[in-house]
Design a protein around this motif. Sequence first.
Motif, mmCIF file in Angstrom:
data_model
loop_
_atom_site.group_PDB
_atom_site.id
_atom_site.type_symbol
_atom_site.label_atom_id
_atom_site.label_comp_id
_atom_site.label_asym_id
_atom_site.label_seq_id
_atom_site.Cartn_x
_atom_site.Cartn_y
_atom_site.Cartn_z
ATOM 1 N N LEU A 153 0.869 -1.238 -0.051
ATOM 2 C CA LEU A 153 -0.078 0.132 0.187
ATOM 3 C C LEU A 153 0.905 1.270 0.270
ATOM 4 C CD1 LEU A 153 -2.779 -0.995 2.526
ATOM 5 C CD2 LEU A 153 -3.024 -0.854 0.067
ATOM 6 N N PHE A 154 2.006 1.161 0.779
ATOM 7 C CA PHE A 154 2.860 2.407 0.677
ATOM 8 C C PHE A 154 3.477 2.647 -0.721
ATOM 9 C CE2 PHE A 154 7.104 4.174 1.287
ATOM 10 C CZ PHE A 154 6.987 5.307 1.704
ATOM 11 N N ALA A 155 3.863 1.627 -1.226
ATOM 12 C CA ALA A 155 4.491 1.658 -2.585
ATOM 13 C C ALA A 155 3.523 2.314 -3.913
ATOM 14 C CB ALA A 155 5.044 0.124 -3.233
ATOM 15 N N VAL A 156 2.348 1.905 -3.533
ATOM 16 C CA VAL A 156 1.178 2.452 -4.592
ATOM 17 C C VAL A 156 0.827 3.838 -4.100
ATOM 18 C CG1 VAL A 156 -1.138 2.124 -5.278
ATOM 19 C CG2 VAL A 156 0.212 0.158 -4.911
ATOM 20 N N SER A 157 0.775 4.290 -2.808
ATOM 21 C CA SER A 157 0.590 5.113 -2.426
ATOM 22 C C SER A 157 1.737 6.596 -2.742
ATOM 23 C CB SER A 157 0.395 5.436 -1.065
ATOM 24 O OG SER A 157 -0.621 4.568 -0.585
ATOM 25 N N GLN A 158 2.897 6.018 -2.873
ATOM 26 C CA GLN A 158 3.894 6.693 -3.154
ATOM 27 C C GLN A 158 4.152 7.062 -4.707
ATOM 28 O OE1 GLN A 158 5.149 8.521 -0.608
ATOM 29 N NE2 GLN A 158 7.121 8.016 -0.658
ATOM 30 N N ASP A 159 3.981 5.928 -5.550
ATOM 31 C CA ASP A 159 4.253 6.219 -6.851
ATOM 32 C C ASP A 159 3.550 5.016 -7.541
ATOM 33 O OD1 ASP A 159 4.949 6.408 -9.545
ATOM 34 O OD2 ASP A 159 6.917 7.174 -8.935
ATOM 35 N N GLU A 161 2.994 4.365 -10.915
ATOM 36 C CA GLU A 161 3.675 4.243 -12.109
ATOM 37 C C GLU A 161 4.838 3.119 -11.521
ATOM 38 O OE1 GLU A 161 2.787 4.403 -14.997
ATOM 39 O OE2 GLU A 161 1.139 5.219 -14.266
ATOM 40 N N PHE A 162 5.709 3.495 -10.694
ATOM 41 C CA PHE A 162 6.721 2.688 -10.170
ATOM 42 C C PHE A 162 6.215 1.334 -9.561
ATOM 43 C CE2 PHE A 162 9.687 1.084 -6.873
ATOM 44 C CZ PHE A 162 10.826 0.981 -7.521
ATOM 45 N N ALA A 163 5.073 1.446 -9.002
ATOM 46 C CA ALA A 163 4.564 0.086 -8.206
ATOM 47 C C ALA A 163 4.073 -0.714 -9.159
ATOM 48 C CB ALA A 163 3.460 0.835 -7.457
ATOM 49 N N ARG A 164 3.421 -0.396 -10.404
ATOM 50 C CA ARG A 164 3.062 -1.049 -11.627
ATOM 51 C C ARG A 164 4.243 -1.590 -12.176
ATOM 52 N NH1 ARG A 164 0.139 2.506 -13.496
ATOM 53 N NH2 ARG A 164 -1.853 1.908 -12.657
ATOM 54 N N VAL A 165 5.103 -0.973 -12.308
ATOM 55 C CA VAL A 165 6.337 -1.597 -13.016
ATOM 56 C C VAL A 165 7.025 -2.736 -12.325
ATOM 57 C CG1 VAL A 165 8.869 -0.965 -13.788
ATOM 58 C CG2 VAL A 165 7.016 0.633 -14.252
ATOM 59 N N THR A 166 7.011 -2.455 -11.033
ATOM 60 C CA THR A 166 7.385 -3.600 -10.102
ATOM 61 C C THR A 166 6.661 -4.882 -10.126
ATOM 62 O OG1 THR A 166 6.638 -2.644 -8.308
ATOM 63 C CG2 THR A 166 8.908 -2.013 -8.829
ATOM 64 N N GLY A 167 5.268 -4.724 -10.648
ATOM 65 C CA GLY A 167 4.550 -5.947 -11.022
ATOM 66 C C GLY A 167 3.257 -6.173 -9.851
ATOM 67 N N LEU A 168 3.248 -4.842 -9.018
ATOM 68 C CA LEU A 168 2.287 -4.920 -7.974
ATOM 69 C C LEU A 168 0.642 -4.503 -8.572
ATOM 70 C CD1 LEU A 168 3.613 -2.641 -4.990
ATOM 71 C CD2 LEU A 168 3.340 -5.152 -5.236
ATOM 72 N N PRO A 169 -0.292 -5.521 -8.270
ATOM 73 C CA PRO A 169 -1.644 -5.151 -8.744
ATOM 74 C C PRO A 169 -2.156 -3.738 -8.432
ATOM 75 C CG PRO A 169 -2.070 -6.773 -7.032
ATOM 76 C CD PRO A 169 -0.273 -6.199 -7.452
ATOM 77 N N VAL A 170 -1.877 -2.629 -8.891
ATOM 78 C CA VAL A 170 -2.147 -1.160 -8.483
ATOM 79 C C VAL A 170 -3.216 -1.066 -8.269
ATOM 80 C CG1 VAL A 170 -1.962 1.177 -9.002
ATOM 81 C CG2 VAL A 170 -0.024 -0.469 -9.536
ATOM 82 N N ARG A 171 -4.393 -1.404 -9.434
ATOM 83 C CA ARG A 171 -5.834 -0.958 -9.379
ATOM 84 C C ARG A 171 -6.354 -2.064 -8.036
ATOM 85 N NH1 ARG A 171 -8.433 -0.095 -15.278
ATOM 86 N NH2 ARG A 171 -7.492 1.484 -15.866
#
Length: 298
Positions: A153-159, A161-171
């Motif tokens: 959640l912290f990664a998505v809250s910060q950025d 696009e970066f979280a999406r590149v790292t493979g996190l399910p952003v949506r």
Amino acid sequence: MTFLDYAFMQRALLAAVLVGITAPAVGIYLVQRRQALMGDGIGHVAMTGVGLGFLLSWSPVWMATAVSVLGAVLMELIRWYGKTRGDIALAMLFYGGMAGGVMLINLAPGGSNTNLMSYLFGSLTTVSQEDVTAICVLAAFVLLVTLGLRRQLFAVSQDEEFARVTGLPVRALNLLTAVTAAVTVTVAMRIVGLLLVSALMVVPVAAAQQLSRSFAATFAIAVAIGVSVTIGGTVTTYYRNVPPGATIVLLAIGAFILLTALATPLARRRARAAAQETGDPAECTIPATRSPERKVGV
């Protein structure tokens, strides 16, 4: 005889502690995402759930949970696909939710403005054992999400696009954050009230940021402030017969002002110390101020 001798105060204090923990725990992610007013919008939508609960003679807490979760999902969908017309759709959702709740409560058997006020601004004496059970279950869900998935959640809250590149399910994570915020609103509405719950999500986090830039420390300080002001507001309400929601929010704002006043000279001392280490005159250094674009670090 103390206030703890009364069953309604025992229930109110337990609910207040859970609210003090869960509201800042979710609020720290909303502040990072610049969605500080999201809780306010969900609170408007939750009013329809409260009204449906009265109308159908079901638990207003559980009904408000269902409706606010649905509203949170719609908010995220509007954010994804709404584009230029999204703000109008959100406004209609918020105001329609509040208006629908008011209408349904007045149409319900035994519905009245007294019932409405207790949900809008909180009430200690109306916290039932069923409400406490529901609040405990919902608070457990909130803590499971906010602590168990804190890195994601912290990664998505910060950025995003970066979280999406790292493979996190952003949506999926954004949707989960919205649902968790909706659950938190229903957890807090019996103590703080639907119109003021957003303040308890945001103000303790803002106060904690005056003392720390670390995510973990900010999280811990915000929760400590949240618990302190909810307990203090609940006890004050018992002795002074004042609205609990307003008292809790004013205490939170007071904590923010106090910590800001304490943090300012500390920041100046750090700036002078840094200037001395580099050999530059203190008056030539740039004061340590909080940039609007700077976020809390891990």
